[in-house]
Scaffold this motif. Structure first.
Motif, short mmCIF file in Angstrom:
data_model
loop_
_atom_site.label_atom_id
_atom_site.label_comp_id
_atom_site.label_asym_id
_atom_site.label_seq_id
_atom_site.Cartn_x
_atom_site.Cartn_y
_atom_site.Cartn_z
N LEU A 290 36.93 -46.85 -58.60
CA LEU A 290 36.82 -47.14 -57.16
C LEU A 290 38.54 -47.07 -56.45
N GLY A 291 39.45 -47.54 -57.48
CA GLY A 291 40.82 -47.36 -57.30
C GLY A 291 41.35 -45.92 -56.71
N TRP A 292 40.80 -45.06 -57.21
CA TRP A 292 41.13 -43.71 -56.46
C TRP A 292 40.00 -43.13 -55.73
N LEU A 293 38.74 -43.25 -56.14
CA LEU A 293 37.53 -42.93 -55.29
C LEU A 293 37.54 -43.22 -53.98
N LEU A 294 37.59 -44.66 -53.63
CA LEU A 294 38.09 -45.05 -52.24
C LEU A 294 38.98 -44.41 -51.45
N PRO A 295 40.14 -44.29 -51.67
CA PRO A 295 41.01 -43.33 -51.26
C PRO A 295 40.60 -42.22 -50.77
N LEU A 296 40.03 -41.43 -51.80
CA LEU A 296 39.60 -39.99 -51.57
C LEU A 296 38.36 -40.11 -50.42
N LEU A 297 37.56 -41.10 -50.61
CA LEU A 297 36.44 -41.09 -49.59
C LEU A 297 37.03 -41.42 -48.10
N LYS A 298 38.01 -42.40 -47.97
CA LYS A 298 38.67 -42.60 -46.81
C LYS A 298 39.02 -41.17 -46.09
N LEU A 299 39.86 -40.52 -46.91
CA LEU A 299 40.51 -39.13 -46.53
C LEU A 299 39.42 -38.41 -46.11
N SER A 300 38.51 -38.24 -47.00
CA SER A 300 37.28 -37.22 -46.46
C SER A 300 36.48 -37.71 -45.23
N MET A 301 36.44 -38.91 -45.21
CA MET A 301 35.98 -39.35 -43.52
C MET A 301 37.07 -38.90 -42.41
N ALA A 302 38.21 -39.13 -42.60
CA ALA A 302 39.30 -38.87 -41.86
C ALA A 302 39.17 -37.53 -41.39
N LEU A 303 39.10 -36.48 -42.63
CA LEU A 303 38.95 -35.04 -42.39
C LEU A 303 37.85 -34.71 -41.57
N VAL A 304 36.69 -35.28 -41.78
CA VAL A 304 35.50 -35.15 -41.23
C VAL A 304 35.56 -35.20 -39.48
N TRP A 305 36.15 -36.34 -39.19
CA TRP A 305 36.14 -36.68 -37.91
C TRP A 305 37.34 -35.87 -37.24
N LEU A 306 38.47 -35.69 -37.92
CA LEU A 306 39.57 -34.95 -37.19
C LEU A 306 39.37 -33.33 -37.20
N GLY A 307 38.47 -32.91 -38.27
CA GLY A 307 38.11 -31.63 -38.17
C GLY A 307 37.12 -31.38 -37.24
N THR A 308 36.01 -32.37 -36.91
CA THR A 308 35.10 -32.05 -36.06
C THR A 308 35.79 -31.97 -34.47
N ALA A 309 36.85 -32.90 -34.21
CA ALA A 309 37.58 -32.76 -32.97
C ALA A 309 38.18 -31.48 -32.76
N ALA A 310 38.86 -31.01 -33.99
CA ALA A 310 39.69 -29.76 -34.04
C ALA A 310 38.76 -28.57 -33.66
N VAL A 311 37.41 -28.54 -34.35
CA VAL A 311 36.77 -27.38 -34.08
C VAL A 311 36.15 -27.54 -32.71
N CYS A 312 35.59 -28.84 -32.04
CA CYS A 312 35.01 -28.82 -30.84
C CYS A 312 36.37 -28.24 -29.67
N LEU A 313 37.37 -28.84 -29.82
CA LEU A 313 38.53 -28.33 -28.94
C LEU A 313 39.28 -26.91 -29.11
N TRP A 314 39.12 -26.19 -30.18
CA TRP A 314 39.74 -25.03 -30.33
C TRP A 314 38.92 -23.99 -30.79
N ALA A 315 38.01 -24.35 -31.65
CA ALA A 315 37.28 -23.26 -32.45
C ALA A 315 35.86 -22.86 -31.69
N TRP A 316 35.16 -23.83 -31.49
CA TRP A 316 33.73 -23.38 -31.05
C TRP A 316 33.85 -23.25 -29.42
N PRO A 317 33.23 -22.14 -29.08
CA PRO A 317 33.29 -21.79 -27.50
C PRO A 317 32.98 -22.98 -26.68
N ARG A 318 33.30 -23.18 -25.74
CA ARG A 318 33.34 -24.46 -24.68
C ARG A 318 32.00 -24.06 -24.06
#
Length: 419
Positions: A290-318
């Motif tokens: 858990l010492g390294w899996l938890l940071p990895l999971l937190k990072l993955s959730m950050a990427l999910v949220w930020l990636g979703t925002a970026a796709v909505c804003l710039w990649a996907w047709p408005r």
């Protein structure tokens, strides 16, 4: 015996409990120690006691002084010079004036006035000050200490639990020692008439490459051997300067390259046995993983949220995004507000995940869970085609919600171990 114990860190706290169990009277000086029913606790800053007169009231009726105070890195008000030299010098002078019977001083293996790091140099100067006194002194210089509840030991176990271990090129052998052996040595120095004015190097049974010790940690945790990957010195320097890995800062890397070993025979002679291996015994790998899996999971959730925002804003047709909102039942006039509000919310959750990854407990996991649940319910009702889609875009929210629930529960139960 009446003992003045200085410091309540990893060694100090364990030593306090051991001394009380053996019937000694303990007076404890520490900045952060809580009241204890069996010993006298004095809230005080060791670094602020710079004159012998400051120490004299604390030495009243004291037979033995044990100094376990030390820091590996300087901070505001906690400098190497103050903690490792100036305050100990004043303490030793006061001990001479008070006729203290014995002083036991905890230093570090490798301490010397000409050592390559400021930490080792300051420890060496403090040792020299005690050696110049007329006291009955013992200086204990432990190697890297393994303690099941120690912060650095848990970090090492987490690193050792990685499926691929770094083999740091140019790093010399280590000789880690178990906390129980260090405590056993200190107890013997307190209770038995062992030779005066001596330096004792507290080390493990044998010197070994760092990767070998990590493999021993894995074995003790019930994990199989891991593959090792050579890491060149230049890459180590980059990682140390980036401050991404607390265990491998520039000074700690310098000390690993300088070596941290000694003959174990004198230590074994005092213990009356060979030192034990500095590794878990029948340990469980869960906490280490858990010492390294938890940071990895937190990072993955950050990427999910930020990636979703970026796709909505710039990649996907408005226009397609607005069409989806219309399908949910959002009037055209409200669609831009809902669109940008959703992007802002996703970005905020991503940033909160990153803050939690950096150690700031934002406690936002439950709110994220509720948001994903709300998204899932609305889409399942209003846009059922995503529920039955062969790629399962909506069904994938189920493991995401389970992950968020786990992160929420673990964040509540997290406790900071001793260093």
């Amino acid at each position: 015996m009446n003992i003045l114990l200085l410091g309540n860190g990893l060694i100090g706290s364990h030593l306090r409990d051991a001394l009380l169990m053996r019937g000694h009277q303990v007076r404890l000086l520490s900045r952060h120690a809580k009241a204890h029913p069996e010993c006298e606790v004095i809230q005080g800053d060791f670094a602020a006691l710079q004159n012998a007169a400051d120490w004299l009231p604390l030495l009243d009726d004291i037979d033995i002084v044990i100094n376990t105070v030390g820091v590996f890195a300087e901070s505001a008000g906690q400098s190497f010079t103050a903690l490792h030299l100036a305050a100990p010098q004043a303490l030793f002078a006061a001990c001479e004036a008070s006729k203290v019977k014995k002083v036991i001083h905890l230093s570090a293996l490798g301490a010397a006035a000409d050592s390559p790091t400021a930490y080792w140099r300051s420890k060496g100067l403090g040792d020299a000050a005690l050696m110049q006194s007329k006291l009955n002194w013992s200086i204990v210089r432990p190697s890297l200490i393994y303690a099941p509840d120690g912060l650095s030991s848990r970090a090492f176990c987490s690193l050792a639990s990685l499926p691929l271990l770094p083999d740091l090129q140019g790093v010399r052998d280590v000789q880690p020692v178990h906390l129980h052996d260090v405590l056993a040595l200190l107890i013997k120095l307190i209770e038995q008439p062992i030779a005066q004015q001596q330096i004792i190097n507290a080390v493990g049974p044998q010197a070994m490459p760092l990767t070998t010790w990590w493999q021993q940690l894995r074995q003790g945790m019930g994990l199989g051997r891991a593959i090792t990957l050579p890491v060149a010195a230049c890459l180590q320097n980059i990682a140390a300067k980036s401050a991404l890995l607390p265990l491998f800062q520039p000074d700690s890397l310098t000390m690993l390259r300088a070596g941290n070993c000694s003959d174990a025979a004198p230590f074994s002679a005092i213990l009356g046995r060979a030192p034990q291996a500095a590794a878990p015994v029948n340990g469980i790998a869960r906490d280490a993983l858990l010492g390294w899996l938890l940071p990895l999971l937190k990072l993955s959730m950050a990427l999910v949220w930020l990636g979703t925002a970026a796709v909505c804003l710039w990649a996907w047709p408005r226009a397609d995004s607005y069409q989806l909102l219309a399908g949910v039942g959002i009037p055209e006039v409200w669609q831009p507000l809902l669109f940008y509000g959703s992007v802002a919310m996703d970005s905020l959750f991503g940033l909160l995940c990153l803050l939690d990854l950096l150690g700031v407990q934002t406690r936002s996991w439950r709110l994220q869970w509720l948001m994903v649940l709300a998204y899932s319910i609305i889409i399942a009702i209003k846009l059922p085609q995503f529920l039955w889609h062969p790629f399962g875009p909506l069904l994938k929210n189920i493991p995401i919600m389970a992950l968020l629930l786990m992160l929420d529960l673990l964040s509540v139960s997290e406790q900071k171990p001793k260093s």
